[in-house]
Design an enzyme around this catalytic site. Structure first.
Site, PDB file in Angstrom:
ATOM      1  N   THR A  22     -41.603 -14.472  62.626  1.00 18.36           N
ATOM      2  CA  THR A  22     -42.581 -13.753  63.036  1.00 18.36           C
ATOM      3  C   THR A  22     -42.024 -13.102  64.347  1.00 18.36           C
ATOM      4  O   THR A  22     -42.599 -11.876  64.716  1.00 18.36           O
ATOM      5  CB  THR A  22     -43.705 -14.661  63.344  1.00 18.36           C
ATOM      6  OG1 THR A  22     -44.331 -14.895  61.991  1.00 18.36           O
ATOM      7  CG2 THR A  22     -44.743 -13.760  64.152  1.00 18.36           C
ATOM      8  N   THR A 101     -41.681 -19.687  62.782  1.00 15.06           N
ATOM      9  CA  THR A 101     -42.136 -21.051  63.359  1.00 15.06           C
ATOM     10  C   THR A 101     -42.386 -21.992  62.197  1.00 15.06           C
ATOM     11  O   THR A 101     -42.579 -23.139  62.513  1.00 15.06           O
ATOM     12  CB  THR A 101     -43.796 -20.779  64.040  1.00 15.06           C
ATOM     13  OG1 THR A 101     -44.484 -20.180  63.092  1.00 15.06           O
ATOM     14  CG2 THR A 101     -43.613 -19.998  65.297  1.00 15.06           C
ATOM     15  N   ASP A 102     -42.607 -21.596  61.027  1.00 17.33           N
ATOM     16  CA  ASP A 102     -43.049 -22.470  59.779  1.00 17.33           C
ATOM     17  C   ASP A 102     -41.975 -23.648  59.301  1.00 17.33           C
ATOM     18  O   ASP A 102     -42.749 -24.859  59.385  1.00 17.33           O
ATOM     19  CB  ASP A 102     -43.361 -21.625  58.756  1.00 17.33           C
ATOM     20  CG  ASP A 102     -44.698 -20.920  58.762  1.00 17.33           C
ATOM     21  OD1 ASP A 102     -45.568 -21.030  59.880  1.00 17.33           O
ATOM     22  OD2 ASP A 102     -44.699 -19.726  58.154  1.00 17.33           O
TER      23      ASP A 102
HETATM   24  C1  SIN Z   1     -43.773 -17.388  62.045  1.00 16.95           C
HETATM   25  O1  SIN Z   1     -42.902 -17.232  62.342  1.00 16.95           O
HETATM   26  O2  SIN Z   1     -44.649 -17.649  62.842  1.00 16.95           O
HETATM   27  C2  SIN Z   1     -44.147 -17.434  60.440  1.00 16.95           C
HETATM   28  C3  SIN Z   1     -43.007 -16.804  59.706  1.00 16.95           C
HETATM   29  C4  SIN Z   1     -41.927 -17.548  59.726  1.00 16.95           C
HETATM   30  O3  SIN Z   1     -41.855 -18.829  59.729  1.00 16.95           O
HETATM   31  O4  SIN Z   1     -40.739 -17.137  59.313  1.00 16.95           O
END
Ligand code: SIN
Length: 330
Positions: A22, A101-102
């Site tokens: 993200t 983040t995932d």
């Molecule tokens: C995010 O980064 O918050 C979600 C998408 C990902 O993990 O690439």
């Protein structure tokens, strides 16, 4: 995989590696914090957006451009190789990695397990895309750089929303808040205050067992897939069907057979009786079974006489990686 030399300065050189997420996401409307596409903006552009970094000696390299829900072993292997390469360079003081983040907690744990770096490897991320009205990525990158430049820093950590988390403890705990991470009972390793690190706990363990860690890294680089370890959850009304389906696969996929199962148990790692029977059958067939807990806090306290005797204090997703790496070590 081009390396863009951003600026040359003799002091601490840092490497910034881009993996997508993200933080590199783009939405068609600035107010949209959920309907964006992750992994669109180059890491070079992310770095350019942080004026504080302009005077630093940085090498910036795009390793992957992924939504981290799609993270796979090939991307981990490529990332570990680039991190290992740059860590060997005497002029490099540390590495920052921009990531989704995932699955950032899994990548951080994987890198710490296979490299145990004596220099800092700081993963950072964002909960809002680069196109947001108020993106959180630039501050997180700036904080991550401050941590990577800290003179005592070592090991793999995650920096987000002003907090520093060790790779072993960090977990994503919120679906959209910008402070989406938590380190459970251990608490964060530190925080970043106006570009200064305030440290609460020691850095993650660095390369004490040098030869052993080098052997793990060499095995990772030599294989095309980690030994197959499945992750299951125990829950009300569970049964053994998933385990039976996995066992049926054992004889079929000879190239990548099932070698282990991690079960995220209830409470203190307890498992529904029907699922437990199926797991005992799997164990009898030579599959390693490890119990951990689906609880966000605490750890599994084993006691004698338990038939599924192997337990892990790690979160389920990290216990799965640990088991796969142990199986790889043979
Ligand atoms: C995010 O980064 O918050 C979600 C998408 C990902 O993990 O690439």
């Amino acid at each position: 995989m081009a390396i863009h030399e951003m600026q040359v300065q003799a002091e601490k050189r840092l490497v910034i590696l881009g993996m997508g997420g993200t933080i590199a996401g783009r939405a068609t409307q600035a107010g949209d914090n959920v309907g964006y596409v992750a992994g669109q903006v180059s890491v070079a552009d992310l770095v350019r957006a942080v004026p504080l970094l302009n005077d630093l000696a940085l090498d910036v390299e795009q390793v992957a451009q992924l939504d981290s829900k799609d993270m796979d072993f090939a991307a981990w292997k490529a990332l570990a190789a680039r991190v290992a390469f740059h860590l060997e360079r005497p002029e490099v003081a540390g590495i920052v990695i921009t990531h989704g983040t995932d699955t950032i907690e899994e990548t951080a744990f994987f890198l710490q397990s296979v490299l145990r770096p004596a220099k800092p490897v700081v993963l950072t991320c964002a909960m809002r895309p680069a196109t947001a009205l108020v993106p959180d990525g630039p501050q997180n990158v700036s904080d991550a750089v401050a941590v990577a430049r800290h003179e005592d820093a070592r090991g793999v950590v995650v920096v987000c929303a002003g907090q520093v988390h060790s790779a072993d403890d960090v977990t994503k705990v919120h679906t959209y808040r910008v402070d989406a991470f938590d380190s459970g009972d251990a608490g964060p390793l530190g925080c970043v205050e106006e570009g200064q690190l305030r440290q609460f706990r020691p850095w993650p363990e660095a390369r004490a067992a040098g030869a052993l860690v080098a052997a793990v890294y060499a095995r990772v680089q030599a294989c095309s897939a980690l030994p197959r370890a499945a992750l299951l959850t125990s829950h009300a009304d569970a049964d053994g069907l998933m385990v039976q389906a996995l066992l049926a696969q054992v004889g079929r996929d000879t190239a990548h057979p099932l070698r282990g199962i991690v079960v995220a148990g209830t409470g203190n790692g307890t498992v529904h009786a029907l699922l437990e029977s199926a797991l005992l059958e799997a164990q009898a067939q030579g599959v390693r079974v490890v119990r951990c807990s689906r609880c966000a806090r605490g750890r599994v306290l084993a006691h004698p006489g338990q038939r599924l005797g192997e337990v892990s204090d790690l979160s389920p997703v990290k216990a799965r990686i640990a088991l796969a790496l142990e199986l790889l070590a043979g």
